[in-house]
Design a protein around this motif. Structure first.
Motif, PDB file in Angstrom:
ATOM      1  N   ARG A 145       0.816  -1.218   0.000  1.00  0.00           N
ATOM      2  CA  ARG A 145       0.000   0.000   0.000  1.00  0.00           C
ATOM      3  C   ARG A 145       0.846   1.263   0.000  1.00  0.00           C
ATOM      4  N   LEU A 146       2.019   1.192   0.579  1.00  0.00           N
ATOM      5  CA  LEU A 146       2.875   2.374   0.689  1.00  0.00           C
ATOM      6  C   LEU A 146       3.784   2.570  -0.517  1.00  0.00           C
ATOM      7  N   THR A 147       3.716   1.642  -1.459  1.00  0.00           N
ATOM      8  CA  THR A 147       4.617   1.734  -2.627  1.00  0.00           C
ATOM      9  C   THR A 147       3.804   1.838  -3.913  1.00  0.00           C
ATOM     10  N   VAL A 148       2.697   2.571  -3.865  1.00  0.00           N
ATOM     11  CA  VAL A 148       1.860   2.707  -5.062  1.00  0.00           C
ATOM     12  C   VAL A 148       2.599   3.427  -6.184  1.00  0.00           C
ATOM     13  N   ASP A 149       3.603   4.234  -5.836  1.00  0.00           N
ATOM     14  CA  ASP A 149       4.387   4.934  -6.858  1.00  0.00           C
ATOM     15  C   ASP A 149       5.546   4.085  -7.384  1.00  0.00           C
ATOM     16  N   MET A 150       5.684   2.887  -6.849  1.00  0.00           N
ATOM     17  CA  MET A 150       6.695   1.938  -7.316  1.00  0.00           C
ATOM     18  C   MET A 150       5.973   0.637  -7.687  1.00  0.00           C
ATOM     19  N   TRP A 208       3.541  -4.600  -6.499  1.00  0.00           N
ATOM     20  CA  TRP A 208       3.048  -5.885  -7.009  1.00  0.00           C
ATOM     21  C   TRP A 208       3.707  -7.056  -6.287  1.00  0.00           C
ATOM     22  N   LEU A 209       5.039  -7.037  -6.175  1.00  0.00           N
ATOM     23  CA  LEU A 209       5.749  -8.150  -5.550  1.00  0.00           C
ATOM     24  C   LEU A 209       5.390  -8.291  -4.070  1.00  0.00           C
ATOM     25  N   SER A 210       5.287  -7.169  -3.371  1.00  0.00           N
ATOM     26  CA  SER A 210       4.929  -7.247  -1.954  1.00  0.00           C
ATOM     27  C   SER A 210       3.486  -7.721  -1.788  1.00  0.00           C
ATOM     28  N   ASP A 211       2.625  -7.375  -2.749  1.00  0.00           N
ATOM     29  CA  ASP A 211       1.243  -7.865  -2.672  1.00  0.00           C
ATOM     30  C   ASP A 211       1.199  -9.382  -2.853  1.00  0.00           C
ATOM     31  N   LEU A 212       2.036  -9.923  -3.722  1.00  0.00           N
ATOM     32  CA  LEU A 212       2.099 -11.378  -3.861  1.00  0.00           C
ATOM     33  C   LEU A 212       2.455 -12.029  -2.524  1.00  0.00           C
TER      34      LEU A 212
END
Length: 306
Positions: free
Chosen positions: A16-21, A26-30
Motif C-alpha cells: 500500500r505504501l509503494t503505489v508509486d513503485m 506488485w511483488l509485496s502484494d504477492l
C-alpha cells in the motif's frame, strides 16, 4: 526466521505504501497472500526460539503486526440481528475449468438450500451437462469457455436481467437481477486474472474498486467469485461499500482465502461456511444473508466512511 516472518506480515502495508513503485507494490502484494504461513511462523519462533526481553519485544511486534493485518482488511459484513428478516442463500464455486461434471457442486448446493449459485471456470462440457440436469435451479445464464474465465449464475428464482460485461483487462463478468419473492437482487459474478504481472495486479484492483463503487449506489448488490486476492491484498485498499460476507474462509488448496462473497450495506450475515474440495482445487462457499432495513444499512455506510 522471526524477522523473515515479520517482514511477510508487513507486506500488505508495504504494497500500500509503494503505489508509486508498481513493481515493488506488485511483488509485496504477492507476498501478502501468505499470512497463513507468516503468522504461525512468527508466533512459533517468537515464543519458543527467544527468551527474556527478546521474547517480550518479539511478541509486542507480533501483536502490532496482527493488528495491522486486521486494519488493512476490507470491512466484514454486519451480523444479522433481526430474526424475521427475509433471507437469501448464496453459493460461489470455482469448479475448475478442466472439470466437466457439475453433479457434485449442484448436489452440495442443493444440500445447502442455496437460492443462487455463482460459478467460475465453466467449460463447455460442464455447461452442456448442467443444461440437461433437473437441479431445482431452472433459471441460469452460462458463459462457457475453454480457459479459466467461463462464468455463470444458476438460480431458483427468475432472472429479469442477465448479461456478460467486459471488465478490466477484457475479462468477462456476469451481471444479473434475480427476482426473489422479497424483491429484485442485483448480482455480479467476477473472476479477475491472477496477479501474475504488474498489469494483472492493477486490473484486479480496478475491478474490485469498480464493483465497490457500484455497491455504494446499490446497497443490495451481491458480488461473488474467485477474486484471486486474499483479504490482506492491496487490491482491497480503499474498499468502503462492500463487506466480506464469507469471512475470509480459506478456499484455494485449503490455504488461501481468495474466493469471496461480498455484499453491499443492504445485507447482513446469518451464516458462512465452506463446502468440500471434491471437484476442484477451490472449496465452494455458502452464505446466508438477511435483508437490512434502510436505516440500518445507512448507519453501516456512515460508519464505514469514518
Amino acid at each position: 526466521m522471526f524477522l523473515i516472518a515479520m517482514l511477510g506480515i508487513t507486506t500488505p502495508w508495504i504494497s500500500r505504501l509503494t503505489v508509486d513503485m508498481p513493481r515493488v507494490g506488485w511483488l509485496s502484494d504477492l507476498g501478502s497472500h501468505w499470512q497463513w504461513f507468516f503468522v504461525p511462523a512468527a508466533m512459533f519462533t517468537g515464543i519458543f526460539a527467544w527468551r527474556g526481553l527478546a521474547r517480550i519485544v518479539a511478541l509486542l511486534a507480533l501483536g502490532a503486526g496482527l493488528y495491522g493485518l486486521w486494519v488493512v482488511m476490507p470491512p466484514l459484513a454486519a451480523k444479522a440481528e433481526a430474526e424475521d428478516a427475509p433471507t437469501l442463500r448464496v453459493v460461489t464455486a470455482n469448479v475448475m475449468y478442466t472439470t466437466g461434471d457439475p453433479v457434485g457442486v449442484m448436489e452440495w448446493a442443493l444440500s445447502q438450500r442455496a437460492d443462487i449459485i455463482l460459478l467460475q471456470e465453466v467449460n463447455g462440457k460442464f455447461a452442456q451437462t448442467l443444461e440437461t440436469m433437473t437441479t431445482g435451479f431452472p433459471h441460469r445464464h452460462l458463459l462457457a469457455r475453454d480457459d479459466p474465465f467461463g462464468i455463470g449464475i444458476v438460480s431458483r428464482y427468475p432472472l429479469s436481467h442477465s448479461a456478460v460485461v467486459t471488465g478490466p483487462g477484457g475479462i468477462p463478468m456476469l451481471e444479473a437481477t434475480v427476482d426473489t419473492p422479497d424483491g429484485a437482487v442485483p448480482v455480479l459474478v467476477v473472476h479477475p486474472f491472477p496477479p501474475l504481472t504488474e498489469v494483472a495486479h492493477r486490473e484486479r484492483a480496478e475491478l474490485i474498486h469498480l464493483v465497490d463503487t457500484r455497491a455504494g449506489k446499490t446497497p443490495t448488490l451481491i458480488v461473488g467469485g474467485d477474486f484471486n486476492a486474499t483479504p490482506w491484498s492491496s487490491a482491497f485498499n480503499g474498499v468502503r461499500h462492500l463487506g466480506i460476507a464469507s469471512r475470509g474462509l480459506p478456499t484455494w488448496r485449503e490455504v488461501l482465502p481468495i474466493d469471496h462473497v461480498m455484499v453491499g450495506s443492504g445485507w447482513a450475515l446469518r451464516m458462512a461456511d465452506r463446502g468440500p474440495a471434491n471437484w476442484s482445487d477451490h472449496r465452494p462457499l455458502v452464505v446466508e444473508l438477511a435483508r437490512r432495513s434502510a436505516g440500518r444499512h445507512d448507519d453501516h455506510d456512515a460508519a464505514s466512511r469514518q
